[in-house]
Design an enzyme around this catalytic site. Sequence first.
Site, PDB file in Angstrom:
ATOM      1  N   ARG A  15      -6.161  -4.685   9.681  1.00 16.21           N
ATOM      2  CA  ARG A  15      -5.174  -5.468   9.157  1.00 16.21           C
ATOM      3  C   ARG A  15      -3.452  -5.021   9.609  1.00 16.21           C
ATOM      4  O   ARG A  15      -2.802  -4.998   9.831  1.00 16.21           O
ATOM      5  CB  ARG A  15      -5.928  -6.417   8.236  1.00 16.21           C
ATOM      6  CG  ARG A  15      -5.469  -7.486   7.112  1.00 16.21           C
ATOM      7  CD  ARG A  15      -3.929  -6.941   6.270  1.00 16.21           C
ATOM      8  NE  ARG A  15      -4.492  -5.676   4.893  1.00 16.21           N
ATOM      9  CZ  ARG A  15      -2.907  -5.301   4.642  1.00 16.21           C
ATOM     10  NH1 ARG A  15      -2.266  -5.286   4.739  1.00 16.21           N
ATOM     11  NH2 ARG A  15      -3.405  -4.123   3.950  1.00 16.21           N
ATOM     12  N   HIS A 212      -4.324   3.857  -1.065  1.00 19.81           N
ATOM     13  CA  HIS A 212      -3.776   3.946   0.534  1.00 19.81           C
ATOM     14  C   HIS A 212      -2.278   4.295   0.550  1.00 19.81           C
ATOM     15  O   HIS A 212      -0.996   4.032   0.350  1.00 19.81           O
ATOM     16  CB  HIS A 212      -3.544   2.042   0.373  1.00 19.81           C
ATOM     17  CG  HIS A 212      -2.822   1.101   1.271  1.00 19.81           C
ATOM     18  ND1 HIS A 212      -4.370   0.700   2.311  1.00 19.81           N
ATOM     19  CD2 HIS A 212      -2.015   1.335   2.341  1.00 19.81           C
ATOM     20  CE1 HIS A 212      -3.310   0.178   3.546  1.00 19.81           C
ATOM     21  NE2 HIS A 212      -1.937   0.310   3.072  1.00 19.81           N
ATOM     22  N   HIS A 214       0.426   5.285   3.699  1.00 19.64           N
ATOM     23  CA  HIS A 214       1.152   6.377   4.656  1.00 19.64           C
ATOM     24  C   HIS A 214       1.661   7.505   5.240  1.00 19.64           C
ATOM     25  O   HIS A 214       1.256   8.422   4.076  1.00 19.64           O
ATOM     26  CB  HIS A 214       2.385   4.582   4.602  1.00 19.64           C
ATOM     27  CG  HIS A 214       1.747   3.900   4.974  1.00 19.64           C
ATOM     28  ND1 HIS A 214       1.860   2.798   6.145  1.00 19.64           N
ATOM     29  CD2 HIS A 214       0.940   2.799   4.101  1.00 19.64           C
ATOM     30  CE1 HIS A 214       1.173   1.330   5.659  1.00 19.64           C
ATOM     31  NE2 HIS A 214       0.813   1.742   4.651  1.00 19.64           N
ATOM     32  N   CYS A 245       4.711  -2.227   7.195  1.00 17.82           N
ATOM     33  CA  CYS A 245       4.955  -3.617   7.137  1.00 17.82           C
ATOM     34  C   CYS A 245       6.423  -3.860   7.073  1.00 17.82           C
ATOM     35  O   CYS A 245       7.584  -3.695   6.849  1.00 17.82           O
ATOM     36  CB  CYS A 245       5.038  -2.712   5.005  1.00 17.82           C
ATOM     37  SG  CYS A 245       5.363  -4.991   3.257  1.00 17.82           S
TER      38      CYS A 245
END
Length: 311
Positions: A15, A212, A214, A245
């Site tokens: 995803r 989450h 990055h 994103c």
Amino acid sequence: MVREPDIHICEVAARDGLQNLDVFVPTEAKCALIDAIAAAGVREIDAGSFVPPKVVPQFADVDVVMAHALSHQDKRIGALVPNFKGAERAIAAGVNSIYFVISASETHNRANVRRTVDEQVEAFRAVRAAIDARPAAERPQLMGAISTSFGCSLEGDISEAAVCNLARRFAEAGADEIGLADTVGYATPTLVRQIVSAVRCEVGPDVTLRLHLHDTLGAGLANAVAGLEAGIRRFDAAVSGLGGCPFAPGARGNIVTEDLVFMLERMGLSTGIDLDRLMQTREILARHIAAKHLTGHLHEAGIPKVLRRAA
């Protein structure tokens, strides 16, 4: 009886990992990737996003991919949704988890979902009501994901108060779990410890939290360790460090699942994931995705034999 791992990792390559690519990954490749991730022992897979194809063309085939992912009945299969309509589609598909995203940054929230934070909170409440109206056995878990929890490429620093306020509203609206997302990779270990601790105080000890992360500025694994120190035991990560994103300029890939698993296991923390099998996912990705998008220290250096013996 199978022992529960010390650390729970949700694999998000199918995803978050694919959503920012400029090339469409074939449906059969997405399904093969999910199969390989499942075979490696990953227990939760974020398999797609129910968004309009004109907004994110990569997920034009999400219904087919999600149906395939759900054939792995021993796994928790989830989907990200940006609104009530997306949640309706996810519920109809039979997903096990719904990740509903709201940004702590008002500017990013408007760019990402075309709504204010207040409007998005109301949509989350509607999703909660729709789930609760279903028979208990058919209710997916509902996670409230807070994007830009540690900074925003559109607004810059995000206040602790803004993150805590949104976490509280998620908890009050019935979130089963709350995710804190470093959407653009601006977090530092100090900030991770600060925000996690503040949110924990805000929502209390009974609400599950996850991170989450990055790796935009190279601090991803350091931030994961800071999360561990703050009590986090659930993390998102992506094989080969895929991710980004579309509505956050400068955002780069997620922390690399392979590197995270290796680090955690070397720290004596079990993940339940077969690292050798996980490494094989690179072969699937490399057939369809340019090498510049594929990262990972283990893939570059390999696992030293002496460390394999030590393990």
